[in-house]
Write a protein that holds these residues in place. Structure first.
Motif, short mmCIF file in Angstrom:
data_model
loop_
_atom_site.label_atom_id
_atom_site.label_comp_id
_atom_site.label_asym_id
_atom_site.label_seq_id
_atom_site.Cartn_x
_atom_site.Cartn_y
_atom_site.Cartn_z
N LYS A 31 -6.02 7.28 -0.13
CA LYS A 31 -4.90 7.37 -1.06
C LYS A 31 -3.70 8.02 -0.37
O LYS A 31 -2.56 7.57 -0.53
CB LYS A 31 -5.29 8.18 -2.30
N SER A 32 -3.96 9.06 0.40
CA SER A 32 -2.90 9.73 1.14
C SER A 32 -2.24 8.78 2.14
O SER A 32 -1.01 8.76 2.28
CB SER A 32 -3.46 10.94 1.86
N LEU A 33 -3.05 7.97 2.83
CA LEU A 33 -2.52 7.01 3.79
C LEU A 33 -1.64 5.99 3.07
O LEU A 33 -0.55 5.65 3.54
CB LEU A 33 -3.65 6.31 4.54
N TRP A 34 -2.09 5.51 1.92
CA TRP A 34 -1.30 4.54 1.16
C TRP A 34 0.03 5.14 0.73
O TRP A 34 1.08 4.51 0.85
CB TRP A 34 -2.10 4.08 -0.07
N GLU A 35 -0.01 6.38 0.24
CA GLU A 35 1.22 7.04 -0.20
C GLU A 35 2.18 7.26 0.98
O GLU A 35 3.39 7.09 0.83
CB GLU A 35 0.89 8.37 -0.86
N LYS A 47 7.38 13.37 8.15
CA LYS A 47 6.44 13.59 9.24
C LYS A 47 5.66 12.30 9.48
O LYS A 47 4.65 12.04 8.84
CB LYS A 47 5.46 14.71 8.90
N THR A 48 6.13 11.51 10.42
CA THR A 48 5.44 10.24 10.69
C THR A 48 4.10 10.47 11.37
O THR A 48 3.25 9.58 11.36
CB THR A 48 6.31 9.32 11.55
N ALA A 49 3.89 11.63 11.93
CA ALA A 49 2.60 11.94 12.57
C ALA A 49 1.48 12.02 11.53
O ALA A 49 0.31 11.88 11.89
CB ALA A 49 2.70 13.26 13.33
N ASP A 50 1.83 12.21 10.28
CA ASP A 50 0.82 12.25 9.23
C ASP A 50 0.06 10.94 9.11
O ASP A 50 -1.10 10.92 8.72
CB ASP A 50 1.46 12.59 7.88
N LEU A 51 0.72 9.83 9.45
CA LEU A 51 0.05 8.53 9.40
C LEU A 51 -1.12 8.48 10.37
O LEU A 51 -2.23 8.12 10.01
CB LEU A 51 1.04 7.40 9.70
N SER A 52 -0.88 8.87 11.62
CA SER A 52 -1.96 8.81 12.61
C SER A 52 -3.02 9.87 12.33
O SER A 52 -4.21 9.61 12.53
CB SER A 52 -1.40 8.97 14.02
N LYS A 53 -2.62 11.03 11.84
CA LYS A 53 -3.60 12.06 11.51
C LYS A 53 -4.53 11.60 10.39
O LYS A 53 -5.74 11.83 10.43
CB LYS A 53 -2.90 13.36 11.10
N THR A 54 -3.95 10.93 9.41
CA THR A 54 -4.75 10.45 8.28
C THR A 54 -5.68 9.33 8.73
O THR A 54 -6.84 9.28 8.31
CB THR A 54 -3.84 9.97 7.14
#
Length: 66
Positions: A31-35, A47-54
């Protein structure tokens, strides 16, 4: 070095969970990745790094589920 500590802490946390807990974590991460993807498309994600972390977190959870 702090990243290694955080990754180890996350692995320890995931290893303590049962299958139901892992599935709940997986649902929350997806869900977090989708958001985040939605926010990126609207140019609202800071924070685009959140995509790869997720994505890495999802892979880690799936590894424990396998």
């Amino acid at each position: 070095m702090p990243n290694n500590r955080l990754a180890k802490q996350e692995r320890d946390e995931l290893s303590q969970l049962d299958a139901a807990g892992l599935r709940a974590q997986l649902d929350a991460a997806r869900k977090s990745l989708w958001e985040n993807r939605f926010a990126l498309g609207k140019r609202q994600l800071e924070k685009t790094a959140d995509l790869s972390k997720t994505r890495k977190r999802i892979a880690r959870i799936l590894t424990y589920l396998a």
